[in-house]
Design an enzyme around this catalytic site. Structure first.
Site, PDB file in Angstrom:
ATOM      1  N   HIS A  24       0.140  91.033  33.226  1.00 20.09           N
ATOM      2  CA  HIS A  24       0.907  90.979  34.475  1.00 20.09           C
ATOM      3  C   HIS A  24       2.019  89.926  34.457  1.00 20.09           C
ATOM      4  O   HIS A  24       2.047  88.982  35.241  1.00 20.09           O
ATOM      5  CB  HIS A  24       0.036  90.881  35.732  1.00 20.09           C
ATOM      6  CG  HIS A  24      -1.089  89.891  35.711  1.00 20.09           C
ATOM      7  ND1 HIS A  24      -0.901  88.554  35.546  1.00 20.09           N
ATOM      8  CD2 HIS A  24      -2.414  90.056  35.861  1.00 20.09           C
ATOM      9  CE1 HIS A  24      -2.050  87.936  35.603  1.00 20.09           C
ATOM     10  NE2 HIS A  24      -2.978  88.825  35.779  1.00 20.09           N
ATOM     11  N   HIS A  78     -16.106  85.996  37.553  1.00 19.24           N
ATOM     12  CA  HIS A  78     -14.756  86.192  38.106  1.00 19.24           C
ATOM     13  C   HIS A  78     -14.526  87.685  38.228  1.00 19.24           C
ATOM     14  O   HIS A  78     -14.841  88.448  37.311  1.00 19.24           O
ATOM     15  CB  HIS A  78     -13.766  85.551  37.114  1.00 19.24           C
ATOM     16  CG  HIS A  78     -12.323  85.639  37.449  1.00 19.24           C
ATOM     17  ND1 HIS A  78     -11.849  85.800  38.724  1.00 19.24           N
ATOM     18  CD2 HIS A  78     -11.214  85.564  36.651  1.00 19.24           C
ATOM     19  CE1 HIS A  78     -10.520  85.818  38.688  1.00 19.24           C
ATOM     20  NE2 HIS A  78     -10.116  85.687  37.445  1.00 19.24           N
ATOM     21  N   ASP A  82     -10.067  92.109  34.216  1.00 19.46           N
ATOM     22  CA  ASP A  82     -10.249  91.851  32.776  1.00 19.46           C
ATOM     23  C   ASP A  82     -11.653  91.316  32.475  1.00 19.46           C
ATOM     24  O   ASP A  82     -12.071  91.287  31.320  1.00 19.46           O
ATOM     25  CB  ASP A  82      -9.164  90.909  32.216  1.00 19.46           C
ATOM     26  CG  ASP A  82      -8.967  89.644  33.023  1.00 19.46           C
ATOM     27  OD1 ASP A  82      -9.173  89.671  34.253  1.00 19.46           O
ATOM     28  OD2 ASP A  82      -8.606  88.615  32.440  1.00 19.46           O
ATOM     29  N   HIS A 144      -9.235  80.744  38.170  1.00 16.11           N
ATOM     30  CA  HIS A 144      -7.903  81.126  38.505  1.00 16.11           C
ATOM     31  C   HIS A 144      -7.747  81.785  39.888  1.00 16.11           C
ATOM     32  O   HIS A 144      -6.688  81.703  40.492  1.00 16.11           O
ATOM     33  CB  HIS A 144      -7.467  82.050  37.349  1.00 16.11           C
ATOM     34  CG  HIS A 144      -6.430  83.059  37.517  1.00 16.11           C
ATOM     35  ND1 HIS A 144      -6.545  84.377  37.147  1.00 16.11           N
ATOM     36  CD2 HIS A 144      -5.185  82.918  38.020  1.00 16.11           C
ATOM     37  CE1 HIS A 144      -5.433  85.017  37.383  1.00 16.11           C
ATOM     38  NE2 HIS A 144      -4.597  84.163  37.910  1.00 16.11           N
ATOM     39  N   TYR A 191      -1.393  79.498  28.112  1.00 16.74           N
ATOM     40  CA  TYR A 191      -2.303  80.172  29.048  1.00 16.74           C
ATOM     41  C   TYR A 191      -2.368  79.395  30.368  1.00 16.74           C
ATOM     42  O   TYR A 191      -2.226  79.963  31.445  1.00 16.74           O
ATOM     43  CB  TYR A 191      -3.701  80.280  28.421  1.00 16.74           C
ATOM     44  CG  TYR A 191      -4.678  81.028  29.271  1.00 16.74           C
ATOM     45  CD1 TYR A 191      -4.853  82.399  29.104  1.00 16.74           C
ATOM     46  CD2 TYR A 191      -5.405  80.391  30.265  1.00 16.74           C
ATOM     47  CE1 TYR A 191      -5.731  83.105  29.901  1.00 16.74           C
ATOM     48  CE2 TYR A 191      -6.285  81.083  31.070  1.00 16.74           C
ATOM     49  CZ  TYR A 191      -6.450  82.439  30.886  1.00 16.74           C
ATOM     50  OH  TYR A 191      -7.319  83.133  31.676  1.00 16.74           O
ATOM     51  N   HIS A 222     -11.536  84.265  27.269  1.00 12.03           N
ATOM     52  CA  HIS A 222     -10.377  84.710  26.480  1.00 12.03           C
ATOM     53  C   HIS A 222     -10.243  83.805  25.267  1.00 12.03           C
ATOM     54  O   HIS A 222     -10.227  82.566  25.404  1.00 12.03           O
ATOM     55  CB  HIS A 222      -9.077  84.597  27.285  1.00 12.03           C
ATOM     56  CG  HIS A 222      -9.024  85.474  28.499  1.00 12.03           C
ATOM     57  ND1 HIS A 222      -8.995  86.845  28.438  1.00 12.03           N
ATOM     58  CD2 HIS A 222      -8.979  85.161  29.817  1.00 12.03           C
ATOM     59  CE1 HIS A 222      -8.932  87.344  29.665  1.00 12.03           C
ATOM     60  NE2 HIS A 222      -8.922  86.335  30.517  1.00 12.03           N
TER      61      HIS A 222
HETATM   62 FE1  FEO Z   1      -8.229  85.604  36.066  1.00 14.10          FE
HETATM   63 FE2  FEO Z   1      -8.877  86.447  32.798  1.00 14.10          FE
HETATM   64  O1  FEO Z   1      -8.605  86.723  34.628  1.00 14.10           O
END
Ligand code: FEO
Length: 393
Positions: A24, A78, A82, A144, A191, A222
């Protein structure tokens, strides 16, 4: 596909997205991973899952360890897709699995996104026992999204940190020490700059909580799992979340026929002549997310745009919109640009940077048509003198 053993009875069962190039708006030129973890205990537990198109990859990795129908518990640290996009796929195998998410934000977004599911809310310091292990939750809102939390297993000294401390890299390397540290910290910085930057205060709170834990592994959602360089990763997060700066400038510009570019290059030299480390970035040649990463520890930004149809160049408008959303702090700025008539580009860029709360270094620099040698000389001297004066304070 096979699971990867992280430590005794804990497996990485995520997915590698080799073709991820745009998250995004964040340009992910190295691809990415969606990390999910399977814990084999009395209650089989899945921590996070993967983006929906990768569900079959995750399920095949789980199948390499156990029958997915045996999953008893799903922890959703979360709700962003993803990390949660395959929830219905997991529930097809294990319809009675209990789902835990942070309350109320995680429950709200999980149910709001996936509808016919039941989610049990958990709060900071709540514990779910899965056998030998107590899984403890710590809510980390806005690192996040409002629903973010991390899960800690004291038995394994492992923190499942979700987005926190992640990096976007597609790779078979699962641990931090399999990479060059400088490379990995650069990806960590990029990131953070593009995902977490607006939330410095919230990141500080999360860091305080995490530093109290006895940790041997930080299993992110990630990229690499941190085991050898936990200190370096936390220290970099500390610096970025407190908006620490170095003596650095980033000159960001677009140009129509080369006049604003000429100004950009000359202005960059002014910063250099004031002994400031300087980078030059054309917004149409460098991904916006790379420029944001460059800016994370910069003290100065110089923004250059010609005027197009009474406004900014669209590329510069997009950059400023992206920058504003990420809410960077503690930057001093100058604006420059050439114009044929009107010259609104410089005015609009100045307005945007003022709204971001940045401090102006010199008055906006407008040059009609192309800058002459004499104009360049005056502009450069003014900038260098001002910067030297500022630095001597
Ligand atoms: Fe906030 Fe990796 O998603």
């Amino acid at each position: 596909m096979d699971a990867f053993k992280v430590k005794e009875n804990i497996y990485w069962v995520g997915a590698i997205d080799w073709n991820l190039r745009d998250f995004h708006g964040y340009s992910t030129d190295r691809g990415g991973t969606y990390n999910a973890y399977l814990i084999i205990d009395e209650k089989i537990t899945l921590i996070d899952n993967v983006y929906a198109p990768f569900a079959s990859e995750m399920i095949s990795r789980i199948k390499s360890v156990i029958d997915p129908s045996k999953i008893d518990i799903i922890i959703s640290n979360h709700s962003e897709p993803d990390h949660s996009g395959s929830i219905h796929e997991v529930l097809k195998y294990a319809p009675n699995a209990k789902i835990y998410a942070s309350g109320p934000a995680g429950v709200k977004s999980m149910v709001g996104t996936y509808h016919d599911i039941k989610v049990i809310p958990v709060k900071t310091d709540e514990v779910v026992n899965i056998g030998k292990r107590d899984l403890k939750f710590i809510q980390t809102p806005l690192v996040h999204w409002p629903d973010n939390m991390v899960t800690y297993s004291a038995y394994d000294k492992i923190l499942f940190s979700n987005d926190m401390l992640g990096q976007h890299i597609a790779s078979f390397k699962r641990f931090d020490d399999e990479y060059e540290l400088e490379f990995l910290l650069d990806e960590l910085k990029k990131y953070y700059a593009n995902i977490v930057l607006p939330y410095g205060a919230q990141t500080q709170k999360a860091l305080t909580a995490v530093r109290k834990l006895d940790i041997e592994l930080i299993a992110t959602s990630h990229g690499a799992i941190w085991r050898s360089h936990i200190k370096e990763a936390l220290d970099l997060y500390e610096k970025m979340s407190t908006y620490q700066k170095v003596n650095k400038a980033v000159v960001v510009y677009d140009s129509m026929w080369g006049s604003t570019e000429k100004l950009a290059l000359e202005i960059a030299e002014s910063f250099d002549q004031a002994s400031i480390q300087t980078l030059v970035r054309n917004v149409r040649k460098t991904p916006l997310s790379d420029i944001i990463s460059d800016l994370t520890d910069a003290s100065y930004i110089a923004v250059g745009s010609p005027t197009l149809n009474n406004g900014l160049m669209p590329s510069m408008a997009a950059f400023l919109c992206y920058l504003k959303g990420l809410n960077p702090r503690n930057l001093s700025y100058l604006v420059f640009g050439s114009f044929g008539w009107g010259g609104q580009g410089v005015t609009l860029a100045t307005k945007e940077l003022e709204e971001m709360g940045f401090k102006q270094i010199v008055e906006p620099i407008r040059v009609q048509y192309a800058p002459s040698a004499e104009q360049v000389k005056v502009i450069k001297k003014d900038i260098t003198d001002t910067l030297l004066k500022l630095q001597s304070k």
